[in-house]
Design a protein around this motif. Structure first.
Motif, PDB file in Angstrom:
ATOM      1  N   TYR A  24       0.760  -1.403   0.060  1.00 42.29           N
ATOM      2  CA  TYR A  24       0.008   0.063  -0.053  1.00 42.29           C
ATOM      3  C   TYR A  24       0.769   1.270  -0.115  1.00 42.29           C
ATOM      4  O   TYR A  24       0.596   2.320  -0.739  1.00 42.29           O
ATOM      5  N   MET A  25       1.928   1.130   0.728  1.00 44.33           N
ATOM      6  CA  MET A  25       2.860   2.445   0.915  1.00 44.33           C
ATOM      7  C   MET A  25       3.640   2.582  -0.275  1.00 44.33           C
ATOM      8  O   MET A  25       3.608   3.688  -0.797  1.00 44.33           O
ATOM      9  N   LEU A  26       3.775   1.407  -1.246  1.00 51.09           N
ATOM     10  CA  LEU A  26       4.543   1.696  -2.466  1.00 51.09           C
ATOM     11  C   LEU A  26       3.734   2.308  -3.310  1.00 51.09           C
ATOM     12  O   LEU A  26       4.023   3.078  -4.195  1.00 51.09           O
ATOM     13  N   VAL A  27       2.541   1.979  -3.682  1.00 48.11           N
ATOM     14  CA  VAL A  27       1.472   2.328  -4.574  1.00 48.11           C
ATOM     15  C   VAL A  27       1.115   3.881  -4.254  1.00 48.11           C
ATOM     16  O   VAL A  27       1.105   4.508  -5.227  1.00 48.11           O
ATOM     17  N   LYS A  28       1.269   4.068  -3.027  1.00 48.87           N
ATOM     18  CA  LYS A  28       0.913   5.492  -2.544  1.00 48.87           C
ATOM     19  C   LYS A  28       1.916   6.346  -2.965  1.00 48.87           C
ATOM     20  O   LYS A  28       1.472   7.524  -3.693  1.00 48.87           O
ATOM     21  N   THR A  29       3.229   5.771  -2.807  1.00 48.59           N
ATOM     22  CA  THR A  29       4.169   6.828  -3.315  1.00 48.59           C
ATOM     23  C   THR A  29       4.664   6.855  -4.716  1.00 48.59           C
ATOM     24  O   THR A  29       5.333   7.890  -5.154  1.00 48.59           O
ATOM     25  N   GLN A  30       4.495   5.771  -5.199  1.00 49.40           N
ATOM     26  CA  GLN A  30       4.625   5.305  -6.686  1.00 49.40           C
ATOM     27  C   GLN A  30       3.513   4.862  -7.519  1.00 49.40           C
ATOM     28  O   GLN A  30       3.535   3.682  -7.955  1.00 49.40           O
ATOM     29  N   PRO A  31       2.713   5.719  -7.746  1.00 49.26           N
ATOM     30  CA  PRO A  31       1.440   5.304  -8.291  1.00 49.26           C
ATOM     31  C   PRO A  31       1.613   4.917  -9.652  1.00 49.26           C
ATOM     32  O   PRO A  31       0.842   3.817 -10.184  1.00 49.26           O
ATOM     33  N   GLN A  32       2.588   5.593 -10.508  1.00 49.03           N
ATOM     34  CA  GLN A  32       2.905   4.779 -11.721  1.00 49.03           C
ATOM     35  C   GLN A  32       3.465   3.470 -11.958  1.00 49.03           C
ATOM     36  O   GLN A  32       3.152   2.817 -12.941  1.00 49.03           O
TER      37      GLN A  32
END
Length: 289
Positions: A24-32
């Motif tokens: 979840y944190m990775l998707v939030k910081t790197q949505p691309q």
């Protein structure tokens, strides 16, 4: 073992929760990179879940084996104490009391029966151990199976009734020759008949049959006892397996008899099947092809 399982489940739950959180944190910081993160996360969760599943099965199997070994040790203790106490009492009675010759001989006969019971149990444990570590070679030679079965029936033809009623009804076709390990097959016949007697009520008959048909040898033991539930039939040949707990079980035994039976018959390319008897009880049928 229960503590180990609880720790295992806690670690698995924690690991999955952490994985979801970091995803979840990775998707939030790197949505691309959402697609790549979700794909790799899904693959990791799948691999982790499969590994956890097999680890769970292994731990459960170990827990069951541990419980069976505990039951085995309890049952061996009970099996040893009972005949030893009986023999001790009989010998002390002979030593301390003025008995007639007939009474002395009767007490000696009873002591010998208990010694035979101990001997059978020790032989079972030794044979099971040798089979398990594959040190037993199953030496084979031709011998008369009819004579063997008849001698075992006569030895086990003991009465549980006050009326001295015979409890084993035997139909043995004479002169049946077989090539096999006589010692191991003696254990097979003994275990099957003893089991039938053990799980039958006093004075209930046990039927033993031996016959030859179409170049096959059939050996059958049928009782009118408590029977075996369908859910248990597939497991009764497992090592140490016995129905119920040792603290509550009324029947004696070590859980090795049917394990030995199956292992010995496999080495003789023979089959064994168990089915329900009517109206009650079980039928074990061995076929030597």
């Amino acid at each position: 073992m229960k503590k180990t399982l609880l720790i295992f489940y806690a670690v698995v739950t924690y690991a999955i929760a952490e994985l979801i959180w970091w995803g979840y944190m990775l998707v939030k910081t790197q949505p691309q990179r959402t697609g790549m993160i979700l794909g790799e996360g899904a693959m990791f969760i799948m691999v982790f879940t499969v590994g956890a599943y097999f680890m769970h099965k292994s731990l459960n199997k170990e827990a069951k084996l541990h419980e069976q070994k505990k039951n085995f040790l309890l049952s061996v203790t009970h099996e040893l104490k009972s005949p030893l106490a009986s023999i001790k009492l009989l010998l002390q009675t002979i030593q301390k009391r003025d008995l007639t010759k007939a009474q002395v001989l009767d007490f000696i006969d009873k002591s010998l029966l208990d010694i035979e019971r101990l001997d059978d149990m020790v032989e079972n444990m030794l044979l099971a151990a040798k089979i398990e570590n594959r040190s037993y070679t199953f030496p084979k030679a031709e011998f008369n199976l009819s004579v063997l079965v008849d001698s075992i029936v006569n030895r086990l033809q003991i009465s549980k009734c006050d009326c001295n009623q015979q409890i084993i009804n035997a139909e043995i076709e004479p002169k049946i020759e077989i090539t096999g390990d006589k010692f191991a097959l003696t254990s097979v016949v003994t275990n099957l008949i003893e089991n039938a007697i053990k799980y039958s009520s006093p004075c209930e008959s046990v039927n033993v049959k031996l016959w030859e048909k179409d170049n096959k040898i059939y050996f059958q033991v049928a009782d009118h006892g408590i029977g075996i539930a369908d859910t248990e039939k597939a497991r009764i040949f497992d090592r140490f397996y016995r129905v119920g707990s040792e603290e509550t079980r009324n029947t004696k035994g070590t859980g090795l008899g049917l394990y030995i039976v199956k292992q010995v018959l496999d080495k003789h390319q023979a089959s064994i099947k168990v089915k329900d008897n009517r109206p009650a009880g079980s039928v074990f049928e061995v076929v030597f092809a």
